[in-house]
Design an enzyme around this catalytic site. Structure first.
Site, PDB file in Angstrom:
ATOM      1  NE  ARG A  11      -3.719  -2.204   2.555  1.00 33.97           N
ATOM      2  CZ  ARG A  11      -3.412  -3.449   2.867  1.00 33.97           C
ATOM      3  NH1 ARG A  11      -2.167  -3.756   3.184  1.00 33.97           N
ATOM      4  NH2 ARG A  11      -4.330  -4.398   2.870  1.00 33.97           N
ATOM      5  CG  HIS A 131      -2.110   1.173  12.580  1.00 35.91           C
ATOM      6  ND1 HIS A 131      -1.673   1.566  13.827  1.00 35.91           N
ATOM      7  CD2 HIS A 131      -1.498   1.994  11.688  1.00 35.91           C
ATOM      8  CE1 HIS A 131      -0.831   2.571  13.694  1.00 35.91           C
ATOM      9  NE2 HIS A 131      -0.705   2.847  12.412  1.00 35.91           N
ATOM     10  CE  LYS A 135       1.559  -0.823  12.407  1.00 35.67           C
ATOM     11  NZ  LYS A 135       2.603  -0.671  11.380  1.00 35.67           N
TER      12      LYS A 135
END
Length: 241
Positions: A11, A131, A135
């Site tokens: 990303r 997050h 992650k």
């Protein structure tokens, strides 16, 4: 400036490529283990930004050191041995290493350290980060940076706890706790809570787009070109240090 993006399929990597090209930087290599990506950068590359998986960092940063080109590391979760490889490279080249490259987060670090100095040990410190579900490391590098900023403001060492479970007893004076939350598509939220007996102070940063991190990392790479060898942070890039 001819640059390579390591971890280009991720990303952050894709966002870095997009912003670099928009800023007039020449991306000469998109390095990743995924199909269709480069496995290395070509001769003549003038700098590297690395947001890859931590296990690949030692080999890439060693090559950058051998070629004498600046290296920007956004990868978090490095093991002690991997960090030693980064430190060794920094003896030869400028290395910018940060758990977060956004302007807002680096301003938050300054505010947290100042708040910890003013409020002192009478205020309990809790760091919370949230997050997206993808992650892989926890807590975030930014959460650790914030905890260290609070500790520095108090004049203490890095004596942190990570979450709580079981019959833990009363909260010790001076303890700094870090909590990691995961879910959904959250780019990154960080809050530092200073809780006193009569009031609470909360300092929060919420990232809305990964472009904030990518733009800062590219700024760091341009800044690092021509600098003396050593390890730098975004505090140096932004003039805070």
């Amino acid at each position: 400036m001819k640059i390579a993006i390591v971890g280009a399929a991720g990303r952050m990597g894709r966002k870095l490529v997009e912003l670099a090209e928009a800023a007039g930087l020449e991306v000469v290599a998109r390095v990743d283990v995924a199909d269709g990506y480069d496995r290395a950068w070509p001769q003549g590359t003038e700098g590297v930004v690395d947001f890859s998986y931590h296990a690949g960092v030692p080999a890439f940063v060693a090559r950058a050191a051998a070629e004498g080109i600046p290296y920007v590391i956004g990868t978090t979760g490095l093991t002690p041995d991997e960090q030693k490889a980064v430190d060794a490279a920094a003896a030869k080249i400028p290395v910018v290493q940060s758990g977060n490259y956004s302007l807002g987060v680096n301003l938050l670090l300054e505010l947290v350290q100042r708040a910890a100095t003013v409020l002192g040990a009478d205020y309990d410190v809790e760091v919370t980060e949230l997050h997206h579900r993808h992650k892989k490391d926890a807590p975030s590098g930014t959460a650790l940076m914030l905890a260290k900023a609070a500790a520095a403001g108090r004049g203490r060492g890095d004596d942190f706890i990570f979450g709580r479970q079981g019959d833990i007893g009363e909260r010790p004076v001076g303890e700094i706790a870090i909590h990691a939350l995961r879910g959904g598509s959250v780019v990154g939220d960080h809050t530092v809570l200073f809780a006193g007996d009569l009031e609470r102070v909360e300092l929060t940063h919420k990232a809305q787009d990964r472009a904030a991190f990518a733009a800062g990392a590219l700024k760091a790479l341009v800044w690092a070109k021509g600098r003396p060898a050593g390890i730098y942070t975004m505090r140096h890039v932004l003039g805070f240090a």
